[in-house]
Design a protein around this motif. Structure first.
Motif, PDB file in Angstrom:
ATOM      1  N   VAL A   1       0.761  -1.089   0.124  1.00 37.29           N
ATOM      2  CA  VAL A   1      -0.035   0.011   0.071  1.00 37.29           C
ATOM      3  C   VAL A   1       0.855   1.242  -0.094  1.00 37.29           C
ATOM      4  O   VAL A   1       0.547   2.234  -0.747  1.00 37.29           O
ATOM      5  N   VAL A   2       1.966   1.222   0.766  1.00 35.51           N
ATOM      6  CA  VAL A   2       2.823   2.323   0.816  1.00 35.51           C
ATOM      7  C   VAL A   2       3.596   2.543  -0.676  1.00 35.51           C
ATOM      8  O   VAL A   2       3.590   3.681  -1.075  1.00 35.51           O
ATOM      9  N   ALA A   3       4.139   1.631  -1.148  1.00 29.92           N
ATOM     10  CA  ALA A   3       4.704   1.701  -2.329  1.00 29.92           C
ATOM     11  C   ALA A   3       3.616   2.108  -3.407  1.00 29.92           C
ATOM     12  O   ALA A   3       3.997   3.018  -4.290  1.00 29.92           O
ATOM     13  N   ALA A   4       2.532   1.497  -3.636  1.00 29.50           N
ATOM     14  CA  ALA A   4       1.375   2.321  -4.362  1.00 29.50           C
ATOM     15  C   ALA A   4       0.971   3.538  -4.333  1.00 29.50           C
ATOM     16  O   ALA A   4       0.956   4.129  -5.128  1.00 29.50           O
ATOM     17  N   GLY A   5       1.008   4.101  -2.986  1.00 29.03           N
ATOM     18  CA  GLY A   5       0.894   5.433  -2.681  1.00 29.03           C
ATOM     19  C   GLY A   5       1.953   6.402  -3.371  1.00 29.03           C
ATOM     20  O   GLY A   5       1.655   7.344  -4.025  1.00 29.03           O
ATOM     21  N   ALA A   6       3.288   5.852  -3.001  1.00 34.92           N
ATOM     22  CA  ALA A   6       4.296   6.669  -3.361  1.00 34.92           C
ATOM     23  C   ALA A   6       4.385   6.677  -4.927  1.00 34.92           C
ATOM     24  O   ALA A   6       4.949   7.702  -5.415  1.00 34.92           O
TER      25      ALA A   6
END
Length: 277
Positions: free
Chosen positions: A266-271
Protein backbone atom coordinates in the motif's frame (compact mmCIF):
# COMPACT_ATOMS: atom_id res chain seq x y z
CA UNK A 1 9.39 3.89 -20.51
CA UNK A 2 11.84 1.58 -22.22
CA UNK A 3 12.84 -1.76 -20.73
CA UNK A 4 16.31 -0.41 -19.90
CA UNK A 5 14.86 2.50 -17.89
CA UNK A 6 12.54 0.16 -15.98
CA UNK A 7 15.45 -2.17 -15.19
CA UNK A 8 17.63 0.77 -14.05
CA UNK A 9 14.90 2.10 -11.74
CA UNK A 10 14.17 -1.33 -10.28
CA UNK A 11 17.90 -1.99 -9.83
CA UNK A 12 18.20 1.29 -7.95
CA UNK A 13 15.28 0.23 -5.75
CA UNK A 14 16.90 -3.12 -4.90
CA UNK A 15 20.31 -1.53 -4.24
CA UNK A 16 18.80 1.16 -2.00
CA UNK A 17 17.05 -1.48 0.08
CA UNK A 18 20.32 -3.47 0.21
CA UNK A 19 22.48 -0.69 1.64
CA UNK A 20 19.82 -0.02 4.28
CA UNK A 21 19.99 -3.72 5.14
CA UNK A 22 23.79 -3.43 5.48
CA UNK A 23 23.25 -0.54 7.91
CA UNK A 24 20.50 -2.32 9.87
CA UNK A 25 22.69 -5.42 10.31
CA UNK A 26 25.77 -3.48 11.44
CA UNK A 27 27.13 -4.15 14.94
CA UNK A 28 27.71 -0.39 15.48
CA UNK A 29 25.33 1.44 13.14
CA UNK A 30 26.74 4.93 13.76
CA UNK A 31 30.22 3.69 12.86
CA UNK A 32 28.82 1.77 9.87
CA UNK A 33 26.97 4.83 8.57
CA UNK A 34 30.10 6.95 8.94
CA UNK A 35 32.24 4.47 6.97
CA UNK A 36 29.54 4.24 4.29
CA UNK A 37 29.46 8.03 3.90
CA UNK A 38 33.26 8.27 3.89
CA UNK A 39 33.49 5.57 1.18
CA UNK A 40 31.20 7.67 -1.01
CA UNK A 41 33.22 10.81 -0.28
CA UNK A 42 36.51 9.12 -1.14
CA UNK A 43 35.15 7.89 -4.48
CA UNK A 44 33.49 11.22 -5.34
CA UNK A 45 36.28 13.60 -4.27
CA UNK A 46 38.70 12.99 -7.21
CA UNK A 47 35.83 13.56 -9.64
CA UNK A 48 34.79 16.72 -7.77
CA UNK A 49 38.35 18.07 -8.00
CA UNK A 50 38.52 17.43 -11.75
CA UNK A 51 35.19 19.07 -12.56
CA UNK A 52 34.71 22.85 -12.38
CA UNK A 53 33.34 24.13 -9.08
CA UNK A 54 29.59 24.74 -8.86
CA UNK A 55 28.54 28.38 -9.11
CA UNK A 56 28.88 30.45 -5.93
CA UNK A 57 25.08 30.77 -5.68
CA UNK A 58 24.80 26.99 -5.28
CA UNK A 59 27.17 26.59 -2.32
CA UNK A 60 24.69 27.66 0.41
CA UNK A 61 22.38 24.96 -0.95
CA UNK A 62 25.20 22.39 -0.99
CA UNK A 63 26.02 23.17 2.64
CA UNK A 64 22.34 23.13 3.60
CA UNK A 65 21.88 19.81 1.84
CA UNK A 66 24.93 18.36 3.62
CA UNK A 67 23.56 19.46 7.00
CA UNK A 68 20.19 17.85 6.26
CA UNK A 69 21.97 14.68 5.12
CA UNK A 70 23.94 14.63 8.37
CA UNK A 71 20.67 14.89 10.30
CA UNK A 72 19.22 12.19 8.04
CA UNK A 73 22.13 9.85 8.78
CA UNK A 74 21.86 10.32 12.55
CA UNK A 75 18.09 9.83 12.52
CA UNK A 76 18.35 6.75 10.30
CA UNK A 77 20.83 5.17 12.71
CA UNK A 78 18.46 5.90 15.60
CA UNK A 79 15.45 4.54 13.68
CA UNK A 80 17.18 1.20 13.02
CA UNK A 81 18.23 1.04 16.65
CA UNK A 82 14.53 0.99 17.61
CA UNK A 83 12.90 -0.92 14.76
CA UNK A 84 13.31 -3.56 12.08
CA UNK A 85 14.14 -2.87 8.43
CA UNK A 86 10.71 -4.10 7.29
CA UNK A 87 8.97 -1.66 9.65
CA UNK A 88 11.18 1.42 9.53
CA UNK A 89 12.16 1.54 5.86
CA UNK A 90 8.61 1.71 4.40
CA UNK A 91 7.69 4.54 6.78
CA UNK A 92 10.79 6.52 5.79
CA UNK A 93 10.35 5.99 2.05
CA UNK A 94 6.61 6.55 2.14
CA UNK A 95 6.66 9.67 4.31
CA UNK A 96 9.27 11.50 2.20
CA UNK A 97 7.15 12.01 -0.98
CA UNK A 98 4.13 12.61 1.22
CA UNK A 99 5.93 15.39 3.09
CA UNK A 100 7.33 16.93 -0.11
CA UNK A 101 3.80 17.08 -1.51
CA UNK A 102 2.42 18.62 1.69
CA UNK A 103 5.27 21.17 1.72
CA UNK A 104 4.26 22.19 -1.79
CA UNK A 105 0.71 22.75 -0.60
CA UNK A 106 1.74 24.79 2.44
CA UNK A 107 4.61 26.88 1.06
CA UNK A 108 3.97 27.04 -2.68
CA UNK A 109 0.17 26.79 -2.74
CA UNK A 110 0.49 23.85 -5.14
CA UNK A 111 -2.67 21.81 -4.80
CA UNK A 112 -1.99 18.11 -5.50
CA UNK A 113 -3.71 16.44 -8.42
CA UNK A 114 -6.46 13.87 -7.70
CA UNK A 115 -4.02 11.01 -8.34
CA UNK A 116 -1.62 12.51 -5.78
CA UNK A 117 -4.45 12.76 -3.25
CA UNK A 118 -5.18 9.06 -3.69
CA UNK A 119 -1.47 8.35 -3.31
CA UNK A 120 -1.31 10.38 -0.09
CA UNK A 121 -4.23 8.40 1.32
CA UNK A 122 -2.50 5.13 0.40
CA UNK A 123 0.75 6.17 2.10
CA UNK A 124 -1.08 7.24 5.26
CA UNK A 125 -3.07 3.98 5.29
CA UNK A 126 0.10 1.90 4.82
CA UNK A 127 1.91 3.70 7.63
CA UNK A 128 -1.11 3.19 9.90
CA UNK A 129 -1.05 -0.54 9.13
CA UNK A 130 2.59 -0.64 10.24
CA UNK A 131 1.95 1.53 13.30
CA UNK A 132 -1.16 -0.14 14.69
CA UNK A 133 -2.21 -3.62 15.72
CA UNK A 134 -0.26 -6.79 16.46
CA UNK A 135 3.44 -6.68 15.57
CA UNK A 136 3.29 -2.89 15.22
CA UNK A 137 6.35 -0.69 15.00
CA UNK A 138 7.43 0.83 18.32
CA UNK A 139 6.63 4.46 19.03
CA UNK A 140 10.34 5.32 19.03
CA UNK A 141 10.99 3.74 15.62
CA UNK A 142 7.89 5.47 14.20
CA UNK A 143 8.98 8.90 15.40
CA UNK A 144 12.56 8.49 14.20
CA UNK A 145 11.37 7.11 10.85
CA UNK A 146 9.00 10.05 10.30
CA UNK A 147 11.73 12.50 11.33
CA UNK A 148 14.05 10.80 8.84
CA UNK A 149 11.39 11.33 6.18
CA UNK A 150 11.35 15.03 7.08
CA UNK A 151 15.13 15.24 6.61
CA UNK A 152 14.87 13.51 3.21
CA UNK A 153 12.19 16.01 2.17
CA UNK A 154 14.51 18.79 3.41
CA UNK A 155 17.61 17.90 1.41
CA UNK A 156 15.54 16.88 -1.63
CA UNK A 157 13.88 20.31 -1.70
CA UNK A 158 17.21 22.12 -1.21
CA UNK A 159 18.94 20.08 -3.93
CA UNK A 160 16.10 20.68 -6.38
CA UNK A 161 16.88 24.42 -6.17
CA UNK A 162 20.66 24.21 -5.75
CA UNK A 163 21.28 21.99 -8.75
CA UNK A 164 19.54 24.53 -11.01
CA UNK A 165 21.84 27.28 -9.73
CA UNK A 166 25.03 25.23 -9.92
CA UNK A 167 25.85 25.79 -13.58
CA UNK A 168 27.18 22.22 -13.70
CA UNK A 169 24.91 19.36 -12.70
CA UNK A 170 27.69 16.75 -12.46
CA UNK A 171 29.81 19.00 -10.23
CA UNK A 172 26.88 19.67 -7.89
CA UNK A 173 26.10 15.96 -7.59
CA UNK A 174 29.71 15.01 -6.78
CA UNK A 175 29.89 17.61 -3.99
CA UNK A 176 26.56 16.28 -2.68
CA UNK A 177 28.43 13.01 -2.14
CA UNK A 178 31.61 14.59 -0.74
CA UNK A 179 30.34 17.00 1.92
CA UNK A 180 28.01 14.73 3.99
CA UNK A 181 30.83 12.22 4.56
CA UNK A 182 33.08 14.97 5.91
CA UNK A 183 30.35 16.29 8.21
CA UNK A 184 29.51 12.81 9.47
CA UNK A 185 33.18 12.13 10.23
CA UNK A 186 33.36 15.38 12.23
CA UNK A 187 30.16 14.43 14.08
CA UNK A 188 31.49 10.95 14.86
CA UNK A 189 34.79 12.29 16.21
CA UNK A 190 32.96 14.91 18.30
CA UNK A 191 30.70 12.25 19.84
CA UNK A 192 32.97 9.20 19.95
CA UNK A 193 36.55 10.41 19.52
CA UNK A 194 38.90 8.77 17.05
CA UNK A 195 37.40 6.77 14.17
CA UNK A 196 39.07 3.35 14.21
CA UNK A 197 39.10 1.43 10.93
CA UNK A 198 40.52 -2.05 10.33
CA UNK A 199 40.57 -2.49 6.56
CA UNK A 200 40.77 -6.26 6.95
CA UNK A 201 37.69 -6.67 9.17
CA UNK A 202 34.38 -8.00 7.85
CA UNK A 203 32.44 -5.05 9.30
CA UNK A 204 34.67 -2.53 7.48
CA UNK A 205 34.34 -4.36 4.17
CA UNK A 206 30.57 -4.57 4.62
CA UNK A 207 30.31 -0.86 5.44
CA UNK A 208 32.49 0.18 2.49
CA UNK A 209 30.46 -2.13 0.27
CA UNK A 210 27.27 -0.53 1.54
CA UNK A 211 28.59 2.91 0.69
CA UNK A 212 29.53 1.84 -2.83
CA UNK A 213 26.15 0.15 -3.30
CA UNK A 214 24.48 3.41 -2.27
CA UNK A 215 26.61 5.30 -4.78
CA UNK A 216 25.73 2.88 -7.60
CA UNK A 217 22.05 3.04 -6.61
CA UNK A 218 21.98 6.81 -6.98
CA UNK A 219 23.98 6.60 -10.20
CA UNK A 220 21.41 4.22 -11.68
CA UNK A 221 18.66 6.68 -10.80
CA UNK A 222 20.53 9.56 -12.45
CA UNK A 223 21.04 7.55 -15.65
CA UNK A 224 17.34 6.64 -15.64
CA UNK A 225 16.43 10.32 -15.14
CA UNK A 226 18.47 11.18 -18.23
CA UNK A 227 16.46 8.68 -20.30
CA UNK A 228 12.89 9.20 -19.04
CA UNK A 229 10.69 11.64 -17.07
CA UNK A 230 11.61 11.90 -13.39
CA UNK A 231 8.11 11.15 -12.04
CA UNK A 232 7.71 7.59 -13.34
CA UNK A 233 11.36 6.79 -12.52
CA UNK A 234 10.93 8.01 -8.92
CA UNK A 235 7.70 6.05 -8.67
CA UNK A 236 9.35 2.80 -9.74
CA UNK A 237 12.16 3.43 -7.28
CA UNK A 238 9.64 3.43 -4.43
CA UNK A 239 9.13 -0.30 -4.96
CA UNK A 240 12.23 -0.51 -2.75
CA UNK A 241 9.90 -0.76 0.27
CA UNK A 242 8.74 -4.19 -0.92
CA UNK A 243 12.33 -5.31 -1.56
CA UNK A 244 13.30 -4.11 1.94
CA UNK A 245 10.65 -6.31 3.56
CA UNK A 246 11.82 -9.34 1.56
CA UNK A 247 15.50 -8.67 2.35
CA UNK A 248 14.66 -8.26 6.04
CA UNK A 249 12.91 -11.62 6.00
CA UNK A 250 15.49 -13.51 3.94
CA UNK A 251 18.71 -12.17 5.46
CA UNK A 252 17.90 -10.52 8.80
CA UNK A 253 15.40 -13.01 10.18
CA UNK A 254 12.58 -10.47 10.41
CA UNK A 255 8.89 -11.34 10.50
CA UNK A 256 7.10 -11.63 7.15
CA UNK A 257 3.46 -11.27 8.14
CA UNK A 258 0.55 -10.76 5.76
CA UNK A 259 -0.12 -7.42 7.49
CA UNK A 260 3.42 -6.16 6.90
CA UNK A 261 3.40 -7.24 3.26
CA UNK A 262 0.04 -5.53 2.71
CA UNK A 263 1.25 -2.34 4.42
CA UNK A 264 4.38 -2.16 2.28
CA UNK A 265 2.45 -2.76 -0.95
CA UNK A 266 0.00 0.00 0.00
CA UNK A 267 2.86 2.41 0.85
CA UNK A 268 4.64 1.58 -2.43
CA UNK A 269 1.41 2.04 -4.39
CA UNK A 270 0.83 5.42 -2.75
CA UNK A 271 4.38 6.61 -3.45
CA UNK A 272 4.05 5.45 -7.07
CA UNK A 273 0.79 7.36 -7.52
CA UNK A 274 2.40 10.52 -6.11
CA UNK A 275 5.38 10.05 -8.42
CA UNK A 276 3.42 9.58 -11.65
CA UNK A 277 0.83 12.29 -11.02
Amino acid sequence: MSTSVVLLALSAAVLHACWNAFLRSGADRFWTMTIMALAMSVVALPVALILPLPAAEAWPYLVGSAVFQLIYSLLLVAAYRHGELGQVYPIIRGSAPLLVTLAGVIFARELPLPLSMVGICFVVLGIMLLALGRGKASTGSMLYALATGVSIAGYSTIDAVGIRLSGNTAAYITWVFVLPGILLLVAFMAMRGRLRVDLRSRETLKAVGGGLVSLVSYGAVLVAYSMAPAGPVSALRETSVVFAVLIGWLFLGETLSARRIAACIVVAAGAILIGVS
